[in-house]
Write an enzyme that holds these catalytic residues in place. Sequence first.
Site, PDB file in Angstrom:
ATOM      1  CB  SER A  42      -0.915  -0.011   1.221  1.00 56.80           C
ATOM      2  OG  SER A  42      -0.190   0.185   2.409  1.00 56.80           O
ATOM      3  CG  HIS A 151      -1.164  -5.484   3.975  1.00 55.07           C
ATOM      4  ND1 HIS A 151      -0.651  -4.751   5.025  1.00 55.07           N
ATOM      5  CD2 HIS A 151      -0.601  -4.950   2.860  1.00 55.07           C
ATOM      6  CE1 HIS A 151       0.178  -3.824   4.565  1.00 55.07           C
ATOM      7  NE2 HIS A 151       0.223  -3.922   3.253  1.00 55.07           N
ATOM      8  CD  GLU A 160      -0.605  -2.058   8.792  1.00 52.67           C
ATOM      9  OE1 GLU A 160      -0.116  -1.557   9.829  1.00 52.67           O
ATOM     10  OE2 GLU A 160      -0.042  -2.006   7.687  1.00 52.67           O
ATOM     11  CD  GLU A 202       2.229  -5.215   7.598  1.00 56.17           C
ATOM     12  OE1 GLU A 202       1.709  -4.904   8.681  1.00 56.17           O
ATOM     13  OE2 GLU A 202       2.688  -4.388   6.792  1.00 56.17           O
ATOM     14  CG  ASP A 237      -2.156   1.864   8.388  1.00 56.25           C
ATOM     15  OD1 ASP A 237      -2.797   2.827   7.916  1.00 56.25           O
ATOM     16  OD2 ASP A 237      -1.127   1.398   7.842  1.00 56.25           O
ATOM     17  CD  GLU A 267       0.166   3.916   9.735  1.00 52.45           C
ATOM     18  OE1 GLU A 267       0.493   3.405  10.829  1.00 52.45           O
ATOM     19  OE2 GLU A 267       0.599   3.501   8.646  1.00 52.45           O
ATOM     20  CG  ASP A 294       2.472   4.959   6.098  1.00 48.31           C
ATOM     21  OD1 ASP A 294       3.575   5.277   5.651  1.00 48.31           O
ATOM     22  OD2 ASP A 294       1.998   3.815   5.934  1.00 48.31           O
ATOM     23  CE  LYS A 319       5.324   2.151   6.210  1.00 45.86           C
ATOM     24  NZ  LYS A 319       4.116   2.148   5.357  1.00 45.86           N
ATOM     25  CG  HIS A 347       6.931  -3.973   9.515  1.00 46.39           C
ATOM     26  ND1 HIS A 347       6.410  -5.233   9.540  1.00 46.39           N
ATOM     27  CD2 HIS A 347       5.845  -3.141   9.637  1.00 46.39           C
ATOM     28  CE1 HIS A 347       5.109  -5.194   9.673  1.00 46.39           C
ATOM     29  NE2 HIS A 347       4.734  -3.942   9.732  1.00 46.39           N
ATOM     30  CE  LYS A 370       1.903   0.218  11.085  1.00 45.63           C
ATOM     31  NZ  LYS A 370       1.317   0.856   9.878  1.00 45.63           N
TER      32      LYS A 370
END
Length: 394
Positions: A42, A151, A160, A202, A237, A267, A294, A319, A347, A370
Amino acid sequence: MSHVVTLSAKKILDSRGEWTIECTMTSSDGVMATVSVPQGKSRGSFEAVSIEPDKAMGIFKGIIEPALTGGEIALGGQAEIDKKLIALDGTPNKAKLGGNTTLAISLAYARLASHLARVPLWQGLKKIGQNEDAPLAFPRLFVNMVNGGVHAGSGLAFQEYLAIPVANRPSEAIPQVLAVYQKLKAILLERKGAGAINVGDEGGFTPQGEDEEEPFTFMKEAVVQAGFADQIEFGLDAAASQVNLLPHELLSLYTSIKEHFPCIYLEDPYGENDFAHFATVMKHMGHNTLIAGDDLTVTSVARMEEAQKQGSINAMVIKPNQIGTMTETFDAVRKAREFGWRVVVSHRSGETNDDWVSDLACAVNADGFKLGAPARGERITKYNRLLAIEREVT
Ligand code: PGA
Ligand code: ZN
């Protein structure tokens, strides 16, 4: 003084079975450092360009090796090497060399310089990031327990669902995470059937459904059953650039989540260009919730300045592969601190077995880190590295 004698790159596979880049740098003393870079799915459209690993191999040979071989290696030299990479690229978004290529070199340099200085990576990164004076503090873990969005194939719109232990010492927080994860697995199996305990990119579970609050209901039960009520908070998230809901629908979902669950972190609640709706959610819940950028901020100081101007966030995700060098990563961390924001190192969903991101989270005194669920080798390695760092310092 040591200098770079060889610099080589290879294609390796990430956790999704997609090609990514591994870079090895060797010094004149024969010391080597190898790193690999993760990849997002994403991805924000303002992130540094990620180029095809095949093309990156050619860039290493044709452009980078000739330019960097012979250069000095020392922790104090990171800014110089990153400046060279930025100049060789010459674009605002690493479009020529690729942010994945430049990060591989930047990180290999940091790891090699740390080896040469005989310090662990987190300590080397502390020096490079000019954060040497701050005592080491462990970040709170932001653990992805339920995967949705891109994901997972579950139908859940949000990406998430995070469990966030209050304790930040790895040896205290990690056993709590393990216990909650196992309780959650049993609850999902019983209520939603065997398909729900498959895992997403994840390592989080993938219960089917369209009730965006339901995963938190199961997580709350799991926390209570594990005996950690009041010791574990939640986060979300939304990755809303990929979500097809109207702004008012999103806001009422977030409000309801806040009402029913101990959710302290939100997020990307809106799309990556929607600075204004971020600001609205800040007004509603910014006083008691971390509203984090993010895809909005992509570890880029220019995007952060816009977010600050509009009052969009009070926290941000870091990131390194969104920006492409360690120097620029540390610039973003410093800027976030200057703005009074909380910092959450993260990550990516396509990970390798490298564990440098755990060192980075400790090196910048991140408020949060995270990481994936405690499942699958590329996620587990981040936990093990945190435990190793804790052993190093106690
Ligand atoms: P990504 O997801 O690594 O696929 O971008 C992680 C996130 O959005 O935080
Ligand atoms: Zn995100």
